[in-house]
Design an enzyme around this catalytic site. Structure first.
Site, PDB file in Angstrom:
ATOM      1  N   LYS A 265     -81.417  -8.298 -33.481  1.00  0.00           N
ATOM      2  CA  LYS A 265     -81.824  -8.092 -32.239  1.00  0.00           C
ATOM      3  C   LYS A 265     -82.075  -6.649 -32.148  1.00  0.00           C
ATOM      4  CE  LYS A 265     -79.450  -7.897 -27.808  1.00  0.00           C
ATOM      5  NZ  LYS A 265     -78.576  -7.977 -26.848  1.00  0.00           N
ATOM      6  N   ASP A 270     -80.080  -1.127 -23.577  1.00  0.00           N
ATOM      7  CA  ASP A 270     -80.196  -2.406 -22.478  1.00  0.00           C
ATOM      8  C   ASP A 270     -79.127  -1.893 -21.378  1.00  0.00           C
ATOM      9  OD1 ASP A 270     -79.335  -4.905 -21.529  1.00  0.00           O
ATOM     10  OD2 ASP A 270     -77.841  -5.679 -22.845  1.00  0.00           O
ATOM     11  N   LYS A 277     -76.207  -3.196 -15.580  1.00  0.00           N
ATOM     12  CA  LYS A 277     -74.601  -2.985 -15.931  1.00  0.00           C
ATOM     13  C   LYS A 277     -74.076  -1.930 -14.969  1.00  0.00           C
ATOM     14  CE  LYS A 277     -75.341  -4.162 -20.861  1.00  0.00           C
ATOM     15  NZ  LYS A 277     -74.596  -5.261 -20.881  1.00  0.00           N
ATOM     16  N   ASP A 288     -77.581  -1.519 -28.729  1.00  0.00           N
ATOM     17  CA  ASP A 288     -77.850  -2.954 -28.777  1.00  0.00           C
ATOM     18  C   ASP A 288     -79.005  -3.151 -29.891  1.00  0.00           C
ATOM     19  OD1 ASP A 288     -77.003  -5.316 -27.744  1.00  0.00           O
ATOM     20  OD2 ASP A 288     -78.407  -5.141 -25.944  1.00  0.00           O
ATOM     21  N   ASP A 347     -79.277  -9.734 -17.759  1.00  0.00           N
ATOM     22  CA  ASP A 347     -78.829  -8.991 -18.761  1.00  0.00           C
ATOM     23  C   ASP A 347     -78.341  -9.657 -20.005  1.00  0.00           C
ATOM     24  OD1 ASP A 347     -77.147  -6.959 -20.043  1.00  0.00           O
ATOM     25  OD2 ASP A 347     -75.335  -7.202 -18.799  1.00  0.00           O
ATOM     26  N   GLU A 349     -80.367 -10.473 -22.062  1.00  0.00           N
ATOM     27  CA  GLU A 349     -81.825 -10.527 -22.619  1.00  0.00           C
ATOM     28  C   GLU A 349     -81.741 -10.691 -23.958  1.00  0.00           C
ATOM     29  OE1 GLU A 349     -79.631  -8.075 -22.453  1.00  0.00           O
ATOM     30  OE2 GLU A 349     -79.836  -7.525 -24.319  1.00  0.00           O
ATOM     31  N   ARG A 351     -80.506 -13.170 -25.878  1.00  0.00           N
ATOM     32  CA  ARG A 351     -80.990 -14.511 -26.373  1.00  0.00           C
ATOM     33  C   ARG A 351     -82.504 -14.923 -26.051  1.00  0.00           C
ATOM     34  NH1 ARG A 351     -76.120 -16.579 -22.673  1.00  0.00           N
ATOM     35  NH2 ARG A 351     -75.541 -14.655 -23.287  1.00  0.00           N
TER      36      ARG A 351
HETATM   37  N1  BES Z   1     -75.913  -6.204 -25.427  1.00  0.00           N
HETATM   38  C1  BES Z   1     -75.033  -6.906 -24.536  1.00  0.00           C
HETATM   39  C2  BES Z   1     -73.744  -7.366 -25.313  1.00  0.00           C
HETATM   40  C3  BES Z   1     -72.582  -6.477 -25.309  1.00  0.00           C
HETATM   41  C4  BES Z   1     -71.860  -6.031 -24.334  1.00  0.00           C
HETATM   42  C5  BES Z   1     -72.240  -5.722 -26.422  1.00  0.00           C
HETATM   43  C6  BES Z   1     -71.021  -5.139 -24.344  1.00  0.00           C
HETATM   44  C7  BES Z   1     -71.268  -5.069 -26.722  1.00  0.00           C
HETATM   45  C8  BES Z   1     -70.614  -4.598 -25.644  1.00  0.00           C
HETATM   46  C9  BES Z   1     -75.899  -8.194 -23.968  1.00  0.00           C
HETATM   47  O1  BES Z   1     -77.155  -8.090 -23.684  1.00  0.00           O
HETATM   48  C10 BES Z   1     -75.245  -8.489 -22.696  1.00  0.00           C
HETATM   49  O2  BES Z   1     -75.484  -7.771 -21.652  1.00  0.00           O
HETATM   50  N2  BES Z   1     -74.667  -9.782 -22.785  1.00  0.00           N
HETATM   51  C11 BES Z   1     -73.964 -10.187 -21.373  1.00  0.00           C
HETATM   52  C12 BES Z   1     -74.338 -11.866 -21.118  1.00  0.00           C
HETATM   53  C13 BES Z   1     -73.697 -12.271 -20.013  1.00  0.00           C
HETATM   54  C14 BES Z   1     -74.857 -11.868 -18.869  1.00  0.00           C
HETATM   55  C15 BES Z   1     -73.858 -13.826 -19.971  1.00  0.00           C
HETATM   56  C16 BES Z   1     -72.434  -9.814 -21.497  1.00  0.00           C
HETATM   57  O3  BES Z   1     -71.836  -9.914 -22.595  1.00  0.00           O
HETATM   58  O4  BES Z   1     -72.075  -9.381 -20.477  1.00  0.00           O
HETATM   59 ZN    ZN Z   2     -77.993  -6.717 -24.966  1.00  0.00          ZN
HETATM   60 MN    MN Z   3     -77.722  -7.308 -22.016  1.00  0.00          MN
END
Ligand code: BES
Ligand code: ZN
Ligand code: MN
Length: 494
Positions: A265, A270, A277, A288, A347, A349, A351
């Site tokens: 990835k 992000d 966020k 990210d 968010d 993104e 996947r």
């Molecule tokens: N890059 C983030 C995941 C992440 C968040 C990694 C905090 C490390 C610390 C990912 O793209 C994301 O935002 N995931 C969301 C998914 C949710 C919207 C289902 C998350 O984990 O909040």
């Molecule tokens: Zn992300």
């Molecule tokens: Mn995200």
């Protein structure tokens, strides 16, 4: 840093520093005994006086001992002899390199890899010595106007009582390559989003390809359009930086051997997109792209060690930003696989870029595909910063990755991919929705990916909690480069 291994006597070694161990209770390691004998029992005298306790992690730097060729002797505590295990060996290494980095030594000879460590072999001790040495020298201050002076320590010799065998020499060469891979992953991870863009990552991959004679391909957005990667493109539509799909091919194995594909990835920033966020700590979303960085670091390492294996890197890279052209919650997009996705949270993104990359990976007719992604905050809640989350559609592969992680001190823990979780992705309007709600967030993200990885053996590593550190120690860890390279080394052997 330069590393080598050879047979040599500690008392005769003309080195800035010779490092030897002392057990708790004053028992000397073989190397310390030799130093003590040549140096007129000066070490024994210090033990008797109580200057050296042998407590694990303690150390004492001695200067200009008579009868000893080296300028300094660093005595490190090993704890109790019968309890000297891998964990303690690592503690001793950390204490060693802290002391050496705090000194003016330009080089050092370590007499530690001969120490008996329960359940660990010679190769492991060599590996860890080199990786921790490199770690102690790591800095990332080239963007400061006045960077600190670089570390003086730049040469490590692993001293042995017997002539090291070929396996030992290979281990030094391989561990140095892994250390270089970790460094590359850290450097890329630590770069800010305004420098490390998808285009920058593509340029880095191109440089790597030139350096190691790999095949590189960079797909542009118009190419992705033609391939039907509308899921990936639905992430980059909100960004002014064009998305890239980078592939690197390393062919070190037999022509007919199916490759192992690593998918990383590469979200160079992000912000969450329209589902933006919160502001606090958002800077850390420059990390990210650590999955992509670990894949590039691993390619660098295996090419440097000329590993006899075919490995392909696939890196989907984009930013995720809010914009008039950004995807909106409720939008439905069609992936390259033909499956439609209802976007409920922009968010999620990761996947959405990975699913098209996983479909694309099939064209390399892979033996195995492993994706690496900072995918979910939920994984950090589940496993903290100790283990990466491991998911797989095949248990043998999961076991191999688990074992490689244990050995490399870069651990993973398997999480379930059971059918019962899949229904959380049911959508009224599309083939699936992107998110599965609050519960089991790391698992449902993996479930989403699994739908695009049905045609091959696949594993997914969620490295959201392990790829970087926050707070005072903020910085990329280079994980899971040690795990991935170890897995590939093991695969090349079998
Ligand atoms: N890059 C983030 C995941 C992440 C968040 C990694 C905090 C490390 C610390 C990912 O793209 C994301 O935002 N995931 C969301 C998914 C949710 C919207 C289902 C998350 O984990 O909040
Ligand atoms: Zn992300
Ligand atoms: Mn995200």
């Amino acid at each position: 840093m330069e590393f080598s291994i050879k047979q040599c006597s500690p008392e005769k070694q003309h080195s800035a520093c010779v490092v030897a161990g002392v057990y708790q209770g004053g028992q000397l390691s073989a190397a310390a005994q030799q130093l003590d004998a040549a140096g007129n029992r000066q070490i024994s005298a210090l033990i008797e006086r109580g200057d050296i306790t042998g407590k694990v992690g303690s150390s004492l730097m001695l200067h200009t001992l008579s009868g000893i060729a080296a300028e300094r002797v660093l005595l490190v505590g090993l704890g109790k002899a019968d309890e000297f295990n891998g964990k303690k060996f690592l503690e001793v290494l950390r204490a060693t390199f802290t002391a050496l980095q705090n000194s003016v030594c330009k080089n050092a000879t370590l007499y530690l890899t001969d120490l008996a460590v329960t359940e660990r072999d010679a190769i492991w001790k060599i590996n860890q010595s080199i990786l921790l040495a490199a770690e102690s020298a790591y800095r990332c201050d080239h963007l400061k106007s006045k960077p600190a002076d670089p570390p003086t320590l730049h040469k490590i010799l692993l001293g042995c009582a017997d002539k090291p065998d070929e396996a030992g020499q290979t281990a030094v060469q391989q561990a140095s390559a892994i250390a270089d891979g970790v460094k590359l992953a850290k450097d890329l991870g630590n770069l800010p989003g305004n420098i490390c863009t998808p285009t920058y990552l593509a340029d880095q991959a191109t440089d790597l390809a030139k350096q190691h004679k790999l095949k590189v391909t960079v797909l542009e957005e118009k190419d992705m359009e033609k391939l039907g990667m509308h899921s990936l493109l639905s992430v980059s539509s909100g960004s002014r930086q064009p998305a890239k799909l980078i592939t690197l091919e390393y062919r070190g194995g037999d022509k007919k051997q199916k490759p192992i594909v690593l998918v990383g990835k590469g979200l160079t920033f992000d912000a969450g997109g329209i589902s933006i966020k919160p502001g606090a700590g958002m800077d850390e979303m420059k990390y990210d792209m650590c999955g992509a960085a670990s894949v590039l670091g691993t390619m660098h390492a295996i090419a440097e060690m000329s590993l006899k294996l075919n490995v392909v890197a696939v890196i989907p890279s984009s930013e995720n930003l809010p914009d008039g052209a950004a995807s909106k919650p409720g939008d439905i997009v069609k992936s390259m696989a033909g499956l439609t996705i209802e976007i409920l949270n922009t968010d999620a993104e990761g996947r959405r870029i990975l699913c098209d990359a996983l479909t694309y990976a099939a064209r390399f007719k892979p033996d195995t595909v492993v994706d690496i992604a900072t995918l979910t905050g939920a994984c950090v809640i589940a496993l903290g910063h100790v283990a990466s989350g491991l998911y797989s559609n095949q248990d043998t592969l999961a076991h191999e990755l688990f074992a490689a992680g244990e050995y490399a001190n870069d651990r993973v823990w398997q999480m379930p991919l059971w059918d019962e979780y899949q229904q959380q992705l049911d959508s009224n309007f599309a083939d699936m929705q992107d998110i599965g709600g609050r519960e089991a967030g790391s698992i449902t993200a993996a479930c989403f990916l699994s739908r695009f990885a049905e045609d091959y053996r696949w594993a997914h590593l969620d490295v959201a909690g392990t790829a970087w550190k926050s707070g005072k120690e903020k910085g990329s860890t280079g994980r899971p480069v040690p795990l991935l390279t170890q897995y590939l080394i093991n695969r090349a052997k079998s």
